[in-house]
Design a protein around this motif. Structure first.
Motif, PDB file in Angstrom:
ATOM      1  N   GLU A 168     -15.352   6.828  -4.445  1.00  0.00           N
ATOM      2  CA  GLU A 168     -14.807   8.167  -4.218  1.00  0.00           C
ATOM      3  C   GLU A 168     -13.725   8.106  -3.154  1.00  0.00           C
ATOM      4  N   ARG A 169     -12.731   8.963  -3.273  1.00  0.00           N
ATOM      5  CA  ARG A 169     -11.679   9.042  -2.247  1.00  0.00           C
ATOM      6  C   ARG A 169     -12.325   9.399  -0.908  1.00  0.00           C
ATOM      7  N   GLN A 170     -11.897   8.730   0.176  1.00  0.00           N
ATOM      8  CA  GLN A 170     -12.540   8.953   1.470  1.00  0.00           C
ATOM      9  C   GLN A 170     -11.999  10.186   2.182  1.00  0.00           C
ATOM     10  N   ARG A 186      12.730  10.803  -0.752  1.00  0.00           N
ATOM     11  CA  ARG A 186      12.323  10.251  -2.048  1.00  0.00           C
ATOM     12  C   ARG A 186      10.826  10.367  -2.208  1.00  0.00           C
ATOM     13  N   ARG A 187      10.385  10.472  -3.452  1.00  0.00           N
ATOM     14  CA  ARG A 187       8.960  10.489  -3.762  1.00  0.00           C
ATOM     15  C   ARG A 187       8.730   9.602  -4.966  1.00  0.00           C
ATOM     16  N   GLY A 188       7.548   9.094  -5.111  1.00  0.00           N
ATOM     17  CA  GLY A 188       7.201   8.376  -6.335  1.00  0.00           C
ATOM     18  C   GLY A 188       6.396   7.132  -6.049  1.00  0.00           C
ATOM     19  N   HIS A 236      -6.267  14.127  -0.445  1.00  0.00           N
ATOM     20  CA  HIS A 236      -6.375  14.601  -1.832  1.00  0.00           C
ATOM     21  C   HIS A 236      -5.582  13.712  -2.768  1.00  0.00           C
ATOM     22  N   SER A 237      -5.979  13.741  -4.064  1.00  0.00           N
ATOM     23  CA  SER A 237      -5.240  12.987  -5.085  1.00  0.00           C
ATOM     24  C   SER A 237      -3.875  13.637  -5.327  1.00  0.00           C
ATOM     25  N   LYS A 238      -2.888  12.798  -5.652  1.00  0.00           N
ATOM     26  CA  LYS A 238      -1.546  13.335  -5.952  1.00  0.00           C
ATOM     27  C   LYS A 238      -1.267  13.331  -7.451  1.00  0.00           C
ATOM     28  N   MET A 239      -2.295  13.021  -8.217  1.00  0.00           N
ATOM     29  CA  MET A 239      -2.171  13.006  -9.675  1.00  0.00           C
ATOM     30  C   MET A 239      -2.086  14.452 -10.171  1.00  0.00           C
ATOM     31  N   PHE A 289     -12.753  15.398 -16.331  1.00  0.00           N
ATOM     32  CA  PHE A 289     -11.432  15.579 -16.937  1.00  0.00           C
ATOM     33  C   PHE A 289     -10.558  14.345 -16.693  1.00  0.00           C
ATOM     34  N   ARG A 290     -10.560  13.852 -15.448  1.00  0.00           N
ATOM     35  CA  ARG A 290      -9.767  12.675 -15.108  1.00  0.00           C
ATOM     36  C   ARG A 290     -10.276  11.442 -15.860  1.00  0.00           C
ATOM     37  N   LYS A 291     -11.610  11.391 -16.056  1.00  0.00           N
ATOM     38  CA  LYS A 291     -12.195  10.238 -16.739  1.00  0.00           C
ATOM     39  C   LYS A 291     -11.673  10.185 -18.173  1.00  0.00           C
ATOM     40  N   ILE A 348       0.850  -1.202   0.000  1.00  0.00           N
ATOM     41  CA  ILE A 348       0.000   0.000   0.000  1.00  0.00           C
ATOM     42  C   ILE A 348       0.885   1.251   0.000  1.00  0.00           C
ATOM     43  N   PRO A 349       0.989   1.929  -1.152  1.00  0.00           N
ATOM     44  CA  PRO A 349       1.772   3.174  -1.184  1.00  0.00           C
ATOM     45  C   PRO A 349       0.987   4.279  -0.504  1.00  0.00           C
ATOM     46  N   THR A 350       1.644   5.088   0.305  1.00  0.00           N
ATOM     47  CA  THR A 350       0.906   6.164   0.970  1.00  0.00           C
ATOM     48  C   THR A 350       1.651   7.487   0.903  1.00  0.00           C
ATOM     49  N   TYR A 351       0.909   8.519   0.670  1.00  0.00           N
ATOM     50  CA  TYR A 351       1.430   9.882   0.808  1.00  0.00           C
ATOM     51  C   TYR A 351       0.288  10.746   1.326  1.00  0.00           C
ATOM     52  N   ASN A 352       0.412  11.225   2.548  1.00  0.00           N
ATOM     53  CA  ASN A 352      -0.648  12.020   3.201  1.00  0.00           C
ATOM     54  C   ASN A 352      -1.988  11.296   3.220  1.00  0.00           C
ATOM     55  N   GLU A 353      -2.004  10.122   3.824  1.00  0.00           N
ATOM     56  CA  GLU A 353      -3.233   9.323   3.888  1.00  0.00           C
ATOM     57  C   GLU A 353      -3.606   8.994   5.330  1.00  0.00           C
ATOM     58  N   ARG A 354      -3.141   9.790   6.288  1.00  0.00           N
ATOM     59  CA  ARG A 354      -3.303   9.476   7.714  1.00  0.00           C
ATOM     60  C   ARG A 354      -4.708   8.974   8.080  1.00  0.00           C
ATOM     61  N   ALA A 400      -4.345   3.478  -0.765  1.00  0.00           N
ATOM     62  CA  ALA A 400      -4.736   3.644   0.639  1.00  0.00           C
ATOM     63  C   ALA A 400      -6.034   4.419   0.794  1.00  0.00           C
ATOM     64  N   ASP A 401      -6.498   5.046  -0.288  1.00  0.00           N
ATOM     65  CA  ASP A 401      -7.604   5.999  -0.133  1.00  0.00           C
ATOM     66  C   ASP A 401      -8.994   5.389  -0.207  1.00  0.00           C
ATOM     67  N   LEU A 402      -9.072   4.067  -0.157  1.00  0.00           N
ATOM     68  CA  LEU A 402     -10.340   3.327  -0.128  1.00  0.00           C
ATOM     69  C   LEU A 402     -11.118   3.451  -1.444  1.00  0.00           C
ATOM     70  N   ASP A 411       5.611   4.476   2.806  1.00  0.00           N
ATOM     71  CA  ASP A 411       5.279   5.888   2.969  1.00  0.00           C
ATOM     72  C   ASP A 411       6.505   6.766   2.698  1.00  0.00           C
ATOM     73  N   ASP A 412       6.299   7.811   1.907  1.00  0.00           N
ATOM     74  CA  ASP A 412       7.417   8.697   1.554  1.00  0.00           C
ATOM     75  C   ASP A 412       7.498   9.867   2.524  1.00  0.00           C
ATOM     76  N   ASN A 413       7.574   9.526   3.801  1.00  0.00           N
ATOM     77  CA  ASN A 413       7.743  10.528   4.856  1.00  0.00           C
ATOM     78  C   ASN A 413       6.662  11.617   4.756  1.00  0.00           C
TER      79      ASN A 413
HETATM   80  N1  LIG Z   1       4.692   6.322  -1.236  1.00  0.00           N
HETATM   81  C1  LIG Z   1       4.038   7.116  -2.101  1.00  0.00           C
HETATM   82  N2  LIG Z   1       2.713   6.945  -2.320  1.00  0.00           N
HETATM   83  C2  LIG Z   1       2.098   7.782  -3.175  1.00  0.00           C
HETATM   84  C3  LIG Z   1       2.758   8.812  -3.872  1.00  0.00           C
HETATM   85  N3  LIG Z   1       1.868   9.460  -4.662  1.00  0.00           N
HETATM   86  C4  LIG Z   1       0.678   8.859  -4.441  1.00  0.00           C
HETATM   87  N4  LIG Z   1       0.803   7.854  -3.553  1.00  0.00           N
HETATM   88  C5  LIG Z   1      -0.230   6.940  -3.051  1.00  0.00           C
HETATM   89  O1  LIG Z   1      -0.704   6.213  -4.170  1.00  0.00           O
HETATM   90  C6  LIG Z   1      -2.108   5.987  -4.075  1.00  0.00           C
HETATM   91  C7  LIG Z   1      -2.810   6.571  -5.294  1.00  0.00           C
HETATM   92  O2  LIG Z   1      -2.631   7.978  -5.320  1.00  0.00           O
HETATM   93  P1  LIG Z   1      -3.834   8.977  -5.599  1.00  0.00           P
HETATM   94  O3  LIG Z   1      -3.325  10.338  -5.305  1.00  0.00           O
HETATM   95  O4  LIG Z   1      -5.054   8.523  -4.890  1.00  0.00           O
HETATM   96  O5  LIG Z   1      -4.007   8.821  -7.167  1.00  0.00           O
HETATM   97  P2  LIG Z   1      -5.389   8.793  -7.978  1.00  0.00           P
HETATM   98  O6  LIG Z   1      -6.257   7.715  -7.361  1.00  0.00           O
HETATM   99  O7  LIG Z   1      -4.949   8.480  -9.377  1.00  0.00           O
HETATM  100  O8  LIG Z   1      -5.964  10.157  -7.823  1.00  0.00           O
HETATM  101  C8  LIG Z   1      -2.541   6.604  -2.754  1.00  0.00           C
HETATM  102  O9  LIG Z   1      -2.562   5.617  -1.771  1.00  0.00           O
HETATM  103  C9  LIG Z   1      -1.444   7.642  -2.489  1.00  0.00           C
HETATM  104  O10 LIG Z   1      -1.298   7.926  -1.127  1.00  0.00           O
HETATM  105  C10 LIG Z   1       4.172   8.967  -3.628  1.00  0.00           C
HETATM  106  O11 LIG Z   1       4.841   9.823  -4.181  1.00  0.00           O
HETATM  107  N5  LIG Z   1       4.747   8.092  -2.749  1.00  0.00           N
END
Ligand SMILES: Nc1nc2c(ncn2[C@@H]2O[C@H](COP(=O)(O)OP(=O)(O)O)[C@@H](O)[C@H]2O)c(=O)[nH]1
Ligand SMILES: [Mg+2]
Length: 389
Positions: free
Chosen positions: A238-240, A100-102, A243-246, A166-168, A40-46, A124-126, A71-73
């Motif tokens: 829907e994201r719970q 690192r990020r990604g 915010h999206s990181k896209m 737009f995303r669709k 499960i990749p996470t970034y700001n998903e507390r 992680a965003d359900l 988690d990328d810190n």
């Molecule tokens: N570790 C890590 N997780 C990320 C990063 N960018 C996004 N995520 C995680 O990847 C998942 C999908 O990202 P999200 O922003 O929801 O993308 P979307 O569903 O395409 O809008 C989520 O769980 C994010 O927390 C990142 O740079 N590093």
């Protein structure tokens, strides 16, 4: 049965040690080897962590699973939340990466940390439906498929709720491009929800790009022979929370990845992004040159201002897009900029020299020009990646 044993030295006779074997415990967790790692990749998903773990535990009842969060810190302290839960649940692990990020790199590292035969990936965003995971696992275990993909496009509604219009449209376009490159028929090759035999990731891991959002596409495109795929429809929710990181960078990165695969991995994604930014710089140059001429400035002055403006915008865009994971700030931004200008100056000399050399051997002026531009771009990319970022 798995036992936890301790061997200790209890004495010595005639130069030989005498040992004792103690059974410490018959650990029920150790007695069952893990068959599924959920990455499960996470970034700001507390705020999504606790509900997700609860949902996974419910959906995966009867399966020996573990969750590897990568988690990328996150500034919101997501890793602390995960670790607080990991402290009382041995199925949970947190890989915290600093500096690192990604998304793709995070998923890859989580998968490579696994020792289980099967690796699942879920956001992680359900937004993904964790109740599909057992069906995915069953299809891999039965040998019916090597790769199980959760598809947003196989339900009658499609990703109606989870994406903006737009995303669709962007998602559909990304899918069309991916399907044009891949040799397998998949409805959602850029899905972030899938499960795979671990071996299939490990063998292609050195070929995968760490940048980008679309690791599934990269995994499929990198396979030596087409994997057997089974798709599972699910409703993209829907994201719970959070915010999206896209963002735009993800789009440029994805186009770079598509081109990398089309060139048979010959050109790295980052170089293609750098080249795309460079092409954008040409447009900036021409626009400034045109404006300078329209304002009645001398050609040489207009050309000089246009070149400096293009170089500066190229530097800034590369810093925030191509090299976002190594972004320079403060004083380093200034020194990096000066180095970038100096190196691109050398690139310009290389460009003209190579073009001149080729022109001496062929009457094709455009070929000479293209050869000069390509070598200048290659120099700029290689030198700045080492000396600037
Ligand atoms: N570790 C890590 N997780 C990320 C990063 N960018 C996004 N995520 C995680 O990847 C998942 C999908 O990202 P999200 O922003 O929801 O993308 P979307 O569903 O395409 O809008 C989520 O769980 C994010 O927390 C990142 O740079 N590093
Ligand atoms: Mg999401």
């Amino acid at each position: 049965m798995t036992l936890l044993l301790e061997i200790s030295v209890v004495g010595e006779r005639a130069g030989r040690y005498i040992g004792a074997l103690t059974i410490l415990e018959r650990d029920p967790v150790l007695m069952q080897s893990c068959e599924l790692t959920v990455v499960i990749p996470t970034y700001n998903e507390r705020d999504n962590i606790a509900p997700l773990i609860q949902r996974l535990a419910h959906a995966l009842k009867g399966i020996a699973w573990q969750a590897v969060f990568v988690d990328d810190n996150s500034p919101d302290g997501t890793a602390d939340t995960i670790k607080a839960m990991a402290a009382c649940d041995p199925r949970i692990l947190c890989l915290k990466r600093v500096g690192r990020r990604g998304l793709a790199g995070a998923v890859l590292e989580g998968a490579l940390a696994s020792a289980a035969p099967f690796v699942g990936v879920i956001d992680a965003d359900l937004q993904h439906d964790e109740t599909v995971l057992p069906q995915m696992l069953a299809s891999l275990k039965s040998g019916e498929a090597d790769l199980a993909i959760g598809s947003r496009f196989l339900t009658s509604s499609g990703p109606e709720k989870g994406l903006t219009p737009f995303r669709k449209a962007g998602s559909r376009l990304a899918n069309i491009l991916a399907r044009a490159v891949l040799k397998v028929e998949v409805s959602d090759p850029v899905s972030g929800f899938f499960m795979i035999r671990r071996g299939l990731i490990e063998t292609v891991a050195p070929d995968l790009t760490n940048d980008g959002f679309k690791i599934l596409f990269d995994i499929i495109a990198s396979q030596r022979s087409p994997p057997r795929i089974r798709e599972f429809p699910y409703v993209f929710a829907e994201r719970q929370a959070g915010h999206s990181k896209m963002d735009e960078r993800v789009i440029i990165e994805y186009l770079g990845l598509i081109l990398t695969k089309l060139t048979g991995n010959l050109l790295p994604t980052r170089f293609l992004m750098f080249a795309m930014v460079g092409l954008g710089g040409v447009a900036v140059h021409m626009a400034v040159l045109y404006s300078g001429r329209a304002a009645g400035l001398h050609f040489i002055i207009s050309q000089g201002v246009a070149a400096m403006t293009a170089m500066t915008t190229n530097f800034l865009v590369n810093n925030s897009v191509t090299y976002r994971d190594r972004r320079l700030r403060g004083m380093k931004l200034l020194t990096g900029y000066l180095r970038f200008c100096a190196l691109c100056g050398v690139g310009l000399i290389a460009n003209v020299a190579v073009a001149n050399l080729v022109h001496e051997h062929t009457p094709l002026w455009w070929l000479a020009g293209a050869a000069g531009a390509a070598s200048g771009a290659a120099w700029n990319y290689v030198s700045t990646s080492v000396a600037v970022w």
